[in-house]
Design an enzyme around this catalytic site. Structure first.
Site, PDB file in Angstrom:
ATOM      1  CB  SER A 176      -0.925   0.128   1.097  1.00 45.30           C
ATOM      2  OG  SER A 176      -2.010   1.046   1.066  1.00 45.30           O
ATOM      3  CG  ASP A 219      -2.632   3.755  -1.561  1.00 41.76           C
ATOM      4  OD1 ASP A 219      -3.361   3.784  -2.598  1.00 41.76           O
ATOM      5  OD2 ASP A 219      -2.854   2.849  -0.666  1.00 41.76           O
ATOM      6  CG  ASP A 270      -2.755  -0.903  -2.425  1.00 42.82           C
ATOM      7  OD1 ASP A 270      -2.977   0.220  -2.133  1.00 42.82           O
ATOM      8  OD2 ASP A 270      -3.580  -1.905  -1.687  1.00 42.82           O
ATOM      9  CG  ASP A 284      -5.980   0.587  -0.678  1.00 39.50           C
ATOM     10  OD1 ASP A 284      -5.387   1.399  -0.623  1.00 39.50           O
ATOM     11  OD2 ASP A 284      -5.817  -0.451   0.240  1.00 39.50           O
TER      12      ASP A 284
END
Length: 461
Positions: free
Chosen positions: A98, A252, A254, A256
């Site tokens: 992340s 960020d 990833d 999400d």
């Protein structure tokens, strides 16, 4: 006897790759996931250098138990959750840390509905991983015995998902199609943070008609999140202001989560985004149960704005798993965190930075005003200071009397100086204690926060 440290934190397994997070763990996870979730698992990863190494170990674990690893390649975490349902798979695993620095990596797991696993399931999965690691590759991931591993035609395989990106992009485009919103006159700045969304987010926005100015979109995993993305908005703010963009969005690693930047360069965190989207939803078709979900980290200003709008807010502990649990329990459709981790459960059962950006854009288009003006009239944010303190053992935070006393004194000081609040919590992914103070004025918040940091450092650092 010292208890074993849990593998799972607030968002899967996380640590420095090849030190805290090893190939043996990834292998054990793959083997155990086949037993727990089913044989067909979607695998995605972000751009980190260690991603391919952990992916290989994960595939080995899955296929050694006769499972099929469906490979989506470098792709956002929410895309994996979507693909699990879209392809009818038994579950999904994302290799990503992340927002953490490049040397970190992590493993996140989804069930067959695209939901992250419950804490009970995580405990079961962890037991299986440890068993495989202790007893070797032939250990049965669900018992204390060795098993006869599949051979010949029964050994599993890995398969590429050739249209993984297209499936997710088409799904995302459909979100605004349902909202009956186009972006034909919009100029949008995007900071991909050299992460997993370096293709999908800019491409989705372009297909919706927007002019996209993208930076840190080369997918260089060696510098993922470094001075870029949602962790550092300096580049994005400059891009927005110098090019007259109507807004900027930053992911960020990833993707999400998302943090926005207004047309005047104002940072808009998850509290602002949730508030704007909630009021838009209330005005257009109503908010189910008249209730949103947020966490204990949300700003006092957010709570006040929602109360004034006649909306209730359920607050949970930090972590998207806690937000999602409250949403599912209460039948709520909007939930989020100040960090920009938002869940619009009607579009994806997990945090989705692209879906969040699209919902914000829909609200902006319907408002007929600039994002800066929209944010200004939506909520007034209390000044907030957040300081991360590196510590030896973050688990001792709740047992430290000196820190507890300091917090009580800080709360009394804030009460005497116009109000505010204090929150100290251990990070779920790093050896840090997060010290957060809100106050009527920024200098008060800064002073109180620095005083608390000194106590934390003296007791735990």
């Amino acid at each position: 006897m010292k208890a074993q440290k849990r593998l799972f934190g607030t968002d899967g397994i996380r640590g420095v790759a090849n030190r805290d997070l090893t190939c043996e763990m990834a292998f054990g996870l793959g083997a155990t996931a086949v037993r727990m979730l089913g044989p067909t698992l979607v695998i995605g990863r972000d751009t980190r250098i260690s991603g391919s190494m952990l992916e290989a170990a994960l595939i080995a674990g899955i296929t050694s138990r006769g499972g099929t690893a469906l490979l989506a390649g470098v792709i956002p975490t929410p895309a994996v959750a979507f693909l699990v349902k879209d392809l009818g798979a038994d579950g999904g695993i994302v290799i990503s840390a992340s927002h953490n620095p490049p040397e970190y990596n992590g493993l996140k797991i989804f069930d067959n509905e695209g939901y992250k696993l419950s804490s009970v399931q995580e405990v079961q999965l962890e037991e299986g991983i440890r068993l495989v690691m202790q007893q070797g590759a032939s250990a049965d991931a669900t018992s204390n015995e060795s098993e006869a591993l599949p051979e010949g035609k029964d050994i599993g395989q890995s398969q590429l998902i050739p249209d993984a990106h297209e499936r997710y992009i088409n799904h995302a485009v459909g979100i605004l199609t349902k909202e009956q919103v186009r972006l034909d006159t919009i100029r949008i700045a995007v900071d991909c943070g050299n992460g997993a969304a370096h293709y999908t987010t800019p491409e989705t926005l372009r297909r919706l008609g927007a002019e996209v100015l993208a930076i840190n979109d080369g997918g260089n995993g060696a510098i993922i999140n470094v001075d870029s993305g949602s962790s550092d908005l300096e580049q994005l703010i400059e891009l927005v202001k110098s090019n007259g963009a109507c807004l900027g969005i930053a992911h960020d690693g990833d993707a999400d989560r998302v943090i926005a930047v207004s047309n005047k360069g104002r940072e808009l965190d998850g509290d602002y985004i949730e508030a704007i989207c909630a009021l838009d939803r209330k005005a257009t078709r109503g908010v189910p149960n008249n209730t949103l979900v947020s966490t204990v980290m949300c700003n006092i200003g957010f709570m006040q704005a929602m109360q004034e709008a006649g909306l209730n807010v359920v607050q949970t502990a930090v972590g998207d798993a806690n937000v999602l649990a409250a949403m599912r329990k209460g039948g709520h459709v909007i939930g989020g965190e100040q960090s920009g981790h938002m869940i619009f459960i009607e579009h994806n059962p997990t945090g989705d930075g692209l879906a969040t950006a699209l919902m914000l854009l829909a609200a902006l288009q319907r408002s007929g005003s600039s994002l800066d003006d929209l944010a200004e009239r939506t909520m007034k944010k209390y000044p907030q200071v957040l300081i991360n303190v590196s510590v030896r053992d973050k688990s001792q935070l709740d047992n430290c009397e000196a820190i507890a006393t300091a917090v009580t004194q800080a709360e009394a000081e804030l009460l005497s100086r116009g109000g505010g609040r204090v929150l100290l919590r251990a990070s779920g992914t790093e050896p840090l204690v997060r010290v957060m103070v809100e106050a009527a004025k920024k200098d008060i918040a800064q002073s109180v926060a620095e005083s608390l940091v000194s106590i934390v450092e003296s007791e735990l650092a």
